[in-house]
Scaffold this active site. Structure first.
Site, PDB file in Angstrom:
ATOM      1  N   GLU A 101       0.916  -1.139  -0.045  1.00  0.00           N
ATOM      2  CA  GLU A 101       0.128   0.016   0.135  1.00  0.00           C
ATOM      3  C   GLU A 101       0.902   1.215   0.119  1.00  0.00           C
ATOM      4  O   GLU A 101       1.963   1.253   0.526  1.00  0.00           O
ATOM      5  CB  GLU A 101      -0.863   0.069   1.337  1.00  0.00           C
ATOM      6  CG  GLU A 101      -1.833  -1.248   1.428  1.00  0.00           C
ATOM      7  CD  GLU A 101      -2.347  -1.163   2.685  1.00  0.00           C
ATOM      8  OE1 GLU A 101      -2.267  -0.273   3.706  1.00  0.00           O
ATOM      9  OE2 GLU A 101      -2.939  -2.451   3.154  1.00  0.00           O
TER      10      GLU A 101
ATOM     11  N   LYS B 219       2.275   4.537   1.613  1.00  0.00           N
ATOM     12  CA  LYS B 219       2.564   5.066   2.949  1.00  0.00           C
ATOM     13  C   LYS B 219       2.109   6.528   2.766  1.00  0.00           C
ATOM     14  O   LYS B 219       2.873   7.363   2.495  1.00  0.00           O
ATOM     15  CB  LYS B 219       3.814   4.761   3.511  1.00  0.00           C
ATOM     16  CG  LYS B 219       3.934   5.298   4.804  1.00  0.00           C
ATOM     17  CD  LYS B 219       5.452   4.718   5.465  1.00  0.00           C
ATOM     18  CE  LYS B 219       5.374   5.151   6.945  1.00  0.00           C
ATOM     19  NZ  LYS B 219       5.231   6.570   7.397  1.00  0.00           N
TER      20      LYS B 219
ATOM     21  N   ASP C  77       1.321  10.252   4.006  1.00  0.00           N
ATOM     22  CA  ASP C  77       2.056  11.261   4.888  1.00  0.00           C
ATOM     23  C   ASP C  77       1.060  11.957   5.641  1.00  0.00           C
ATOM     24  O   ASP C  77       0.827  13.248   4.966  1.00  0.00           O
ATOM     25  CB  ASP C  77       2.981  11.712   4.118  1.00  0.00           C
ATOM     26  CG  ASP C  77       4.310  12.500   5.308  1.00  0.00           C
ATOM     27  OD1 ASP C  77       4.052  11.957   6.233  1.00  0.00           O
ATOM     28  OD2 ASP C  77       5.059  13.322   4.658  1.00  0.00           O
TER      29      ASP C  77
ATOM     30  N   LYS D 227       2.522  -5.645   4.122  1.00  0.00           N
ATOM     31  CA  LYS D 227       1.975  -6.118   5.012  1.00  0.00           C
ATOM     32  C   LYS D 227       1.742  -7.729   4.648  1.00  0.00           C
ATOM     33  O   LYS D 227       1.375  -8.030   3.468  1.00  0.00           O
ATOM     34  CB  LYS D 227       0.585  -5.672   5.066  1.00  0.00           C
ATOM     35  CG  LYS D 227       0.644  -4.127   5.663  1.00  0.00           C
ATOM     36  CD  LYS D 227      -0.557  -3.510   5.713  1.00  0.00           C
ATOM     37  CE  LYS D 227      -0.608  -2.197   6.044  1.00  0.00           C
ATOM     38  NZ  LYS D 227      -2.005  -1.555   6.202  1.00  0.00           N
TER      39      LYS D 227
ATOM     40  N   LYS E 275      10.573   3.318   2.830  1.00  0.00           N
ATOM     41  CA  LYS E 275      10.539   4.775   2.516  1.00  0.00           C
ATOM     42  C   LYS E 275      11.074   5.190   1.096  1.00  0.00           C
ATOM     43  O   LYS E 275      11.946   4.128   0.712  1.00  0.00           O
ATOM     44  CB  LYS E 275      11.582   5.403   3.662  1.00  0.00           C
ATOM     45  CG  LYS E 275      10.784   5.269   5.014  1.00  0.00           C
ATOM     46  CD  LYS E 275      10.256   6.710   5.388  1.00  0.00           C
ATOM     47  CE  LYS E 275       9.998   6.712   6.625  1.00  0.00           C
ATOM     48  NZ  LYS E 275       9.556   7.931   7.083  1.00  0.00           N
TER      49      LYS E 275
ATOM     50  N   CYS F  26      24.891  42.902  14.338  1.00  0.00           N
ATOM     51  CA  CYS F  26      23.365  42.014  14.295  1.00  0.00           C
ATOM     52  C   CYS F  26      22.426  42.407  13.496  1.00  0.00           C
ATOM     53  O   CYS F  26      22.211  43.838  13.419  1.00  0.00           O
ATOM     54  CB  CYS F  26      22.981  41.858  15.653  1.00  0.00           C
ATOM     55  SG  CYS F  26      21.325  41.243  16.088  1.00  0.00           S
TER      56      CYS F  26
ATOM     57  N   CYS G 240      19.631  44.034  15.850  1.00  0.00           N
ATOM     58  CA  CYS G 240      19.659  45.322  16.812  1.00  0.00           C
ATOM     59  C   CYS G 240      20.955  46.064  16.641  1.00  0.00           C
ATOM     60  O   CYS G 240      21.378  47.006  17.326  1.00  0.00           O
ATOM     61  CB  CYS G 240      19.627  44.796  18.180  1.00  0.00           C
ATOM     62  SG  CYS G 240      20.982  43.775  18.721  1.00  0.00           S
TER      63      CYS G 240
ATOM     64  N   CYS H 218      24.819  37.230  18.655  1.00  0.00           N
ATOM     65  CA  CYS H 218      24.512  38.443  18.966  1.00  0.00           C
ATOM     66  C   CYS H 218      24.265  38.539  20.519  1.00  0.00           C
ATOM     67  O   CYS H 218      23.511  37.845  21.013  1.00  0.00           O
ATOM     68  CB  CYS H 218      23.044  38.958  18.372  1.00  0.00           C
ATOM     69  SG  CYS H 218      22.554  40.619  19.220  1.00  0.00           S
TER      70      CYS H 218
END
Ligand code: IVH
Length: 687
Positions: free
Chosen positions: A134, A136, A138, A310, A334, A428, A431, A444
């Site tokens: 079958e 699979k 997701d 299966k 998979k 950064c 900031c 930062c």
């Protein structure tokens, strides 16, 4: 003889005014409409062969709604009108599954699947080895229970034993029958299926969300999983969810020996199955099936991430049983993760909650396995240089399941002049504070005075796995920080209902709700609180390890480096970051302020969970993830004993690479044998 249902074929959609109906007539009509609407759903969703137009369906539906409005006593919980959702609930009821909902062992490599096939052949007569293969899916695994053909309830998988009752949400999905078609029905049927969202539905819904200024979901699986757990089923009703059914969990009243026959029966009952299911007699056929599906995968309207193999014979399945949480009679094979090529337009730098700077690639949107990807992480500067990716380059993107998309490599396309080499900024980007660097990492150092860190820290603090402050979503935190309402974590606890109400999108009731949720978060467990602080390297697991060892917040706050590094699973790097965090005055002050604001952290002492109490473990061979002493410490910290030789008292033998004679001893003594992977799973589950 029951009367023929007039609403099944060529139904008339002209109706008498409901005030002209007697209660008896109204009841009869409502029942006929219900049955007919269920039948039309079945024709539409399962058979793909509707017998009436959408317009006629809508009219029948509207009539039933009208009857139920005029005669409230006619309303039933399983009426098709309930598919539009019910009023929201505060939380889901917990439900015990009829049978444990197992998960599947899975692999990508052919030899591991071959081992599975060998195992089956070793334990099952050759003539009995028929596989059903079958896709699979997701999505999100759910259980649905039908009693005498009527939908009774449905639940999420949860931890496999207990799930959440999401019946109202499931009822809104058109392909979930509320009443099974009458056809050799079992008295009791618990089935398992996967709630999914089609790619087309996902793209359309995401587009609408973005246009409304809402966050887009990352992929169809996340969307399906997030939506099906919505507390307000009316918000589920208008979403493009679908379901495929693939297993029986429990059945009473009839017996079916072959899974193939089950899959044939399902659609007769109205339970939609995948047209891609197939019977295979050999490993070669299974292999061909996987290759074919892998090729078709991109063209499908729903995501699959592999195939499931299966054993067909359900009686033999019983005999084979399970290993840990996985049945021995099934395995998932998979697919390779998806890759696509696109153009990298820009590398921008993001500031995380710990101040870490991460380069992120902005891409020309590209469809990777059905999902549009337009950003991908590049992890750190070193990696950008190693992969040598620059602005304007062609790059290959990968997206595996839930994982954030990643740039795998540059695809050379000679001739063109390339953009400049990427370098981390000196300041950064949020900031402007001068950046500090440690090895491959840049930070930062402004801490919570950097708005990006403040925002991310509060979002993390409020998140479900941390303090679990419901209704305090990322966007709201974002707005609060922008408005200057939150300058530090403890400010959360000083917000009044009035402050919250003044925020855009809030009214009296919603402000009250959020206020209450914040107040309710004041009594956290120690491990949650530690995790919520957002200390670098302290994920859920390490937070639990710390809580179990130190018992109180006070002890952790005062712990020396040596105390920390002495704990199993805590290496020098983690010990240092934890120690450094608490060595900073600003952090200690912040914790004091949280405590002053009423946060009271529960200590772990005396209530420590001892999940492996009384169990005895022996280890043999080399383990990948733990040294022998780490593995011993770990089981001991969970209440078990670790001994060096196998005896009749041993509960588990954990086997690594090149095991010694202990393996033979364990087999003789009938001791349960765990591979490292099973052992890891077990630890994860009990923690
Ligand atoms: S059978 C005991 N069949 O894959 C076996 N699962 O862990 C029960 N899944 O949680 C699962 N498609 O959510 C089965 N055709 C399929 C499936 C499937 C997807 C999911 C299921 C399960 C996960 C594997």
């Amino acid at each position: 003889m029951a009367k023929k249902n007039p609403f099944k074929k060529n139904p008339s959609t002209k109706f008498k005014n409901t005030s002209k109906l007697s209660p008896k007539e109204a009841k009869e009509q409502a029942e006929q409409l219900r049955e007919a609407l269920e039948f039309h759903n079945y024709r539409y969703y399962v058979k793909n062969d509707p017998v009436i137009s959408d317009r006629a369906y809508d009219k029948l539906f509207a009539r039933l709604q009208e009857l139920e409005d005029s005669f409230p006593e006619l309303q039933t919980p399983d009426s098709p009108t309930r598919r539009v959702g019910a009023p929201p609930v505060d939380e889901f009821k917990k439900v015990q599954h009829t049978e444990t909902m197992l998960s599947l062992d899975s692999a990508l490599e052919e030899n591991k699947i071959k081992n599975f096939d060998d195992y089956i052949h070793k334990h099952v007569n050759k003539s009995d080895v028929t596989y059903i293969v079958e896709p699979k899916f997701d999505g999100l695994s759910v259980e649905l229970v039908y009693e005498n053909g009527k939908f009774s309830y449905g639940a999420t998988r949860g931890d496999g034993t207990t799930g959440e009752d999401i019946s109202e949400n499931l009822k809104t999905i058109g392909s979930v029958p509320l009443q099974l078609q009458k056809n050799d029905l079992p008295d009791y049927l618990a089935v398992r299926g996967e709630v999914i969202m089609s790619r087309s539905g996902f793209q359309k819904m995401n587009k609408e969300r973005v246009e409304k200024g809402e966050n887009a979901f990352a992929n169809p699986r996340n969307a399906a999983a997030g939506i099906i757990r919505q507390l307000d089923s009316r918000k589920v009703a208008d979403k493009p969810l679908d379901i495929f059914f693939y297993e029986i969990l429990k059945m009473e009243g009839i017996e079916i020996q072959s899974h193939w026959d089950v899959l044939k029966k399902f659609p007769e009952w109205g339970l939609k199955t995948s047209p891609l299911n197939k019977k295979c007699d050999s490993f070669d056929e299974v292999k061909k099936y996987r290759e074919k599906l892998a090729e078709q995968r991109d063209g499908m309207d729903f995501e699959i991430d592999g195939i499931v193999i299966k054993l067909d014979n359900r009686e033999l399945r019983q005999e084979l049983g399970k290993r840990q949480r996985n049945p021995r009679w099934a395995m998932a094979w998979k697919f390779e993760p998806k890759k696509e090529v696109t153009i990298l337009r820009e590398i921008v730098v993001q500031v995380g909650r710990t101040g870490m700077l991460t380069p992120v690639a902005l891409l020309d949107p590209v469809d990777v396995g059905g999902v549009t990807v337009s950003r991908a992480t590049l992890h750190n500067e070193e990696e950008v240089h190693e992969k040598d990716v620059r602005r304007g380059d062609k790059v290959r993107i990968i997206r595996a399941g839930d994982v954030i998309p990643e740039v795998v490599e540059r695809v050379k396309s000679g001739g063109k002049k390339r953009g400049p080499k990427f370098t981390m900024p000196d300041e950064c980007p949020v900031c402007g504070t001068e950046v500090v660097n440690e090895g491959a990492y840049y930070f930062c150092p402004a801490g919570l005075s950097c708005p990006a860190q403040l925002k991310n820290r509060i979002q993390h603090y409020a998140s479900r796995e941390a303090m679990n402050i419901e209704n305090l979503g990322d966007k709201i935190v974002d707005r609060m920080v922008k408005r200057g309402m939150l300058k530090n974590l403890p400010d959360l606890y000083h917000l009044s209902k009035k402050d919250i109400k003044e925020l855009e999108g809030f009214a009296e009731k919603s402000a009250s709700k959020l206020y209450d949720a914040i107040q309710e978060s004041k009594k956290p467990e120690l491990d949650r609180f530690l995790y919520a602080l957002g200390i670098r390297h302290v994920g859920r697991h390490i937070a639990r390890v710390l809580a179990r060892k130190f018992h109180t917040l006070d002890k952790i706050r005062k712990a020396h480096y040596d105390d920390l590094v002495a704990v199993s699973e805590i290496g020098p790097e983690i010990a240092e970051t934890v120690h450094d965090f608490f060595a900073e005055d600003v952090n200690q002050e912040m914790i004091d302020n949280l405590l002053d604001a009423g946060v009271s952290v529960k200590s772990t002492k005396g209530r420590e969970k001892i999940p492996l109490e009384g169990k005895t473990f022996v280890f043999t061979g080399e383990l990948d993830h733990y040294s022998r002493s780490e593995a011993k410490d770990l089981v001991e910290s969970l209440g078990a004993r670790a001994t060096s030789s196998v005896s009749g008292n041993t509960d588990y033998l954990v086997v690594g690479e090149n095991p010694g004679s202990k393996l033979d001893d364990a087999k003789k003594e009938n001791v349960k044998i765990l591979k490292e992977k099973d052992f890891q799973k077990m630890i994860e589950e009990v923690e």
